[in-house]
Design a protein around this motif. Structure first.
Motif, PDB file in Angstrom:
ATOM      1  N   ALA A 199      -1.352 -12.313  -8.881  1.00  0.00           N
ATOM      2  CA  ALA A 199      -2.042 -11.326  -8.049  1.00  0.00           C
ATOM      3  C   ALA A 199      -1.052 -10.357  -7.411  1.00  0.00           C
ATOM      4  O   ALA A 199      -1.310  -9.145  -7.329  1.00  0.00           O
ATOM      5  N   VAL A 200       0.084 -10.878  -6.959  1.00  0.00           N
ATOM      6  CA  VAL A 200       1.110 -10.006  -6.374  1.00  0.00           C
ATOM      7  C   VAL A 200       1.673  -9.072  -7.435  1.00  0.00           C
ATOM      8  O   VAL A 200       1.944  -7.892  -7.168  1.00  0.00           O
ATOM      9  N   ASN A 201       1.832  -9.587  -8.658  1.00  0.00           N
ATOM     10  CA  ASN A 201       2.324  -8.727  -9.738  1.00  0.00           C
ATOM     11  C   ASN A 201       1.358  -7.591 -10.059  1.00  0.00           C
ATOM     12  O   ASN A 201       1.760  -6.583 -10.649  1.00  0.00           O
ATOM     13  N   ALA A 202       0.108  -7.754  -9.674  1.00  0.00           N
ATOM     14  CA  ALA A 202      -0.908  -6.726  -9.942  1.00  0.00           C
ATOM     15  C   ALA A 202      -1.043  -5.718  -8.805  1.00  0.00           C
ATOM     16  O   ALA A 202      -1.822  -4.772  -8.905  1.00  0.00           O
ATOM     17  N   VAL A 203      -0.297  -5.913  -7.730  1.00  0.00           N
ATOM     18  CA  VAL A 203      -0.326  -4.961  -6.618  1.00  0.00           C
ATOM     19  C   VAL A 203       0.423  -3.691  -7.029  1.00  0.00           C
ATOM     20  O   VAL A 203       1.503  -3.753  -7.633  1.00  0.00           O
ATOM     21  N   SER A 212       8.878  -2.429  -4.892  1.00  0.00           N
ATOM     22  CA  SER A 212       8.753  -3.572  -5.801  1.00  0.00           C
ATOM     23  C   SER A 212       8.295  -4.777  -4.997  1.00  0.00           C
ATOM     24  O   SER A 212       8.538  -4.876  -3.800  1.00  0.00           O
ATOM     25  N   ALA A 213       7.611  -5.696  -5.695  1.00  0.00           N
ATOM     26  CA  ALA A 213       7.181  -6.964  -5.091  1.00  0.00           C
ATOM     27  C   ALA A 213       7.260  -8.020  -6.173  1.00  0.00           C
ATOM     28  O   ALA A 213       6.692  -7.848  -7.252  1.00  0.00           O
ATOM     29  N   VAL A 235       8.109 -17.865  -2.358  1.00  0.00           N
ATOM     30  CA  VAL A 235       8.739 -16.810  -1.578  1.00  0.00           C
ATOM     31  C   VAL A 235       8.656 -15.503  -2.367  1.00  0.00           C
ATOM     32  O   VAL A 235       8.898 -15.479  -3.581  1.00  0.00           O
ATOM     33  N   PHE A 236       8.308 -14.448  -1.675  1.00  0.00           N
ATOM     34  CA  PHE A 236       8.180 -13.121  -2.284  1.00  0.00           C
ATOM     35  C   PHE A 236       9.151 -12.149  -1.626  1.00  0.00           C
ATOM     36  O   PHE A 236       9.268 -12.117  -0.395  1.00  0.00           O
ATOM     37  N   ASP A 237       9.825 -11.353  -2.445  1.00  0.00           N
ATOM     38  CA  ASP A 237      10.733 -10.302  -1.975  1.00  0.00           C
ATOM     39  C   ASP A 237      10.042  -8.961  -2.183  1.00  0.00           C
ATOM     40  O   ASP A 237       9.655  -8.615  -3.307  1.00  0.00           O
ATOM     41  N   LEU A 238       9.902  -8.196  -1.090  1.00  0.00           N
ATOM     42  CA  LEU A 238       9.257  -6.882  -1.135  1.00  0.00           C
ATOM     43  C   LEU A 238      10.285  -5.809  -0.792  1.00  0.00           C
ATOM     44  O   LEU A 238      11.096  -5.992   0.134  1.00  0.00           O
ATOM     45  N   ARG A 239      10.253  -4.703  -1.522  1.00  0.00           N
ATOM     46  CA  ARG A 239      11.149  -3.574  -1.260  1.00  0.00           C
ATOM     47  C   ARG A 239      10.331  -2.284  -1.254  1.00  0.00           C
ATOM     48  O   ARG A 239       9.396  -2.126  -2.033  1.00  0.00           O
ATOM     49  N   ALA A 240      10.728  -1.358  -0.387  1.00  0.00           N
ATOM     50  CA  ALA A 240      10.086  -0.046  -0.367  1.00  0.00           C
ATOM     51  C   ALA A 240      11.066   0.975   0.190  1.00  0.00           C
ATOM     52  O   ALA A 240      11.820   0.681   1.122  1.00  0.00           O
ATOM     53  N   THR A 247       4.811  -0.991   5.041  1.00  0.00           N
ATOM     54  CA  THR A 247       3.647  -1.472   5.791  1.00  0.00           C
ATOM     55  C   THR A 247       2.456  -1.661   4.860  1.00  0.00           C
ATOM     56  O   THR A 247       1.762  -2.688   4.893  1.00  0.00           O
ATOM     57  N   GLN A 248       2.232  -0.682   4.006  1.00  0.00           N
ATOM     58  CA  GLN A 248       1.119  -0.754   3.053  1.00  0.00           C
ATOM     59  C   GLN A 248       1.341  -1.867   2.032  1.00  0.00           C
ATOM     60  O   GLN A 248       0.418  -2.632   1.711  1.00  0.00           O
ATOM     61  N   LEU A 249       2.565  -1.980   1.523  1.00  0.00           N
ATOM     62  CA  LEU A 249       2.862  -2.989   0.512  1.00  0.00           C
ATOM     63  C   LEU A 249       2.694  -4.398   1.071  1.00  0.00           C
ATOM     64  O   LEU A 249       2.104  -5.270   0.425  1.00  0.00           O
ATOM     65  N   GLN A 250       3.193  -4.623   2.274  1.00  0.00           N
ATOM     66  CA  GLN A 250       3.081  -5.957   2.872  1.00  0.00           C
ATOM     67  C   GLN A 250       1.622  -6.354   3.074  1.00  0.00           C
ATOM     68  O   GLN A 250       1.228  -7.492   2.796  1.00  0.00           O
TER      69      GLN A 250
END
Length: 367
Positions: A199-203, A212-213, A235-240, A247-250
């Motif tokens: 599901a996260v890969n589909a964001v 990236s997520a 654990v997920f690593d988010l970058r923007a 904020t939107q990605l999280q």
């Protein structure tokens, strides 16, 4: 007075993890006091150091910031601390520049403040210094980072490095255990966790943005192989590239995790482990750094500003205190094979260049 190579050699041999930089801070403090700085140790009950040089004349307060902590690695099966991000080099450069500036009487107006910060890798060191009031009286703050060989060569420098925001989330997914022969009586947390990763890969955010997520850790073990696991942790690593996008990605990632596991009857608790903001850089400070680089190395060595998907907790200073003008630059060091690599290496001859660039910046503001 020791030179930058001697400081580096000493600090490189005593790598310490975030908020445990006891030997490192003691070394730096000792040399700052010997040089004549007013030094506050254990700043805000941490290993951080704040040092001050008063000129006695009106003028702005300029801060130089260096991080001190090493990275934790597992090498040959053994946990250890190792300086693989260059924080020992950062501290050596700022310490040497400070010593030379005070010895030369170069600060003729305003105040020079030095912030030796713990726990950059944890993402909370800058916040601890801010909470203690380290930059409450600061007008401008400058920081820097060694750059990999592919970004700029030894003898060149970047006047502005625009880091990305980084958020680390841990999802604890809970199901219901059951015998593997009767899976219909349980809720498989492992299956639910796999759904969460998908599901996260589909964001998606707008394709024109930098983001990236991805999952970076997956832990699930029922202790036996014939039982449905009732808990999994991912654990997920988010970058923007920008704080608004983060904020939107999280928000979207957290929603994707919770809704995807709910489809199988599982639940998810999402915890924020670490958050570092995207770069907020003042153009006036970038111009100051660019001019200083040009004077030290020549205009041909001045590289264009660039963005990086890496993260830096330095930018908490600008985000938390927007009135403080911040600048962050990159020093060409020939660094290979990469930052955070256990065998990271760089050309030590780049260190005196960093000292000269910082000194030139300070003289332009306070000289």
């Amino acid at each position: 007075m020791l030179n930058v190579f001697e400081h580096y050699a000493s600090l490189h041999e005593i790598p310490e993890l975030g908020f445990q930089e006891f030997k490192t801070s003691a070394y730096i403090s000792r040399h700052l006091k010997a040089a004549g700085f007013s030094v506050e140790d254990n700043f805000n009950a941490t290993t951080g150091i704040v040092a001050l040089l008063e000129s006695g004349q009106p003028g702005p307060t300029l801060a130089l910031r260096a991080d001190m902590d090493a990275l934790g690695h597992i090498i040959n099966g053994e946990p250890c601390a190792r300086h693989t991000c260059g924080h020992d080099a950062h501290s050596s450069v700022v310490l040497s520049a400070a010593q030379e500036l005070i010895a030369e009487g170069a600060v003729k107006r305003g105040r020079l403040k030095l912030i030796f910060q713990p726990a950059e890798e944890l993402g909370t060191g800058a916040l601890a210094m801010i909470a203690g009031g380290a930059i409450d009286d600061v007008d401008m703050i400058l920081g820097f980072h060694l750059r990999p060989a592919e970004e700029c060569a030894v003898g060149t420098a970047i006047p502005a490095v625009r880091y990305s925001a980084c958020v680390t989330l841990e999802a604890t997914i809970r199901g219901l255990t059951a015998h593997a022969a009767r899976p219909h009586l349980g809720i498989n947390a492992l299956d639910a966790a796999v759904s969460a990763v998908q599901a996260v890969n589909a964001v998606h955010l707008a394709p024109g943005k930098s983001w990236s997520a991805k999952a970076t850790r997956f832990l699930c073990d029922a202790g036996v192989t014939n039982s449905i696991p009732d808990e999994a942790r991912v654990v997920f690593d988010l970058r923007a590239g920008e704080n608004e996008e983060m904020t939107q990605l999280q928000e979207r990632v957290e929603r994707a995790i919770k809704m995807s596991v709910a489809a199988s009857g599982a639940t998810a608790e999402v915890m924020l482990l670490k958050a570092m903001p995207a770069a907020e850089i003042n153009e006036e400070m970038t111009a100051l750094i660019a001019e200083s680089i040009g004077e030290v190395l020549g205009e041909a060595a001045l590289m264009p500003a660039r963005a990086t998907p890496g993260s830096e907790d330095f930018f908490h200073y600008a985000v938390q205190r927007p009135a403080v003008k911040s600048g962050f630059w990159g020093l060409g060091t020939g660094l290979t094979p990469g930052l955070h690599h256990p065998e990271m290496r760089f050309d030590l001859n780049s260190l005196p260049i960093g000292v000269k660039i910082f000194k030139t910046c300070v003289v332009k503001v306070l000289g």
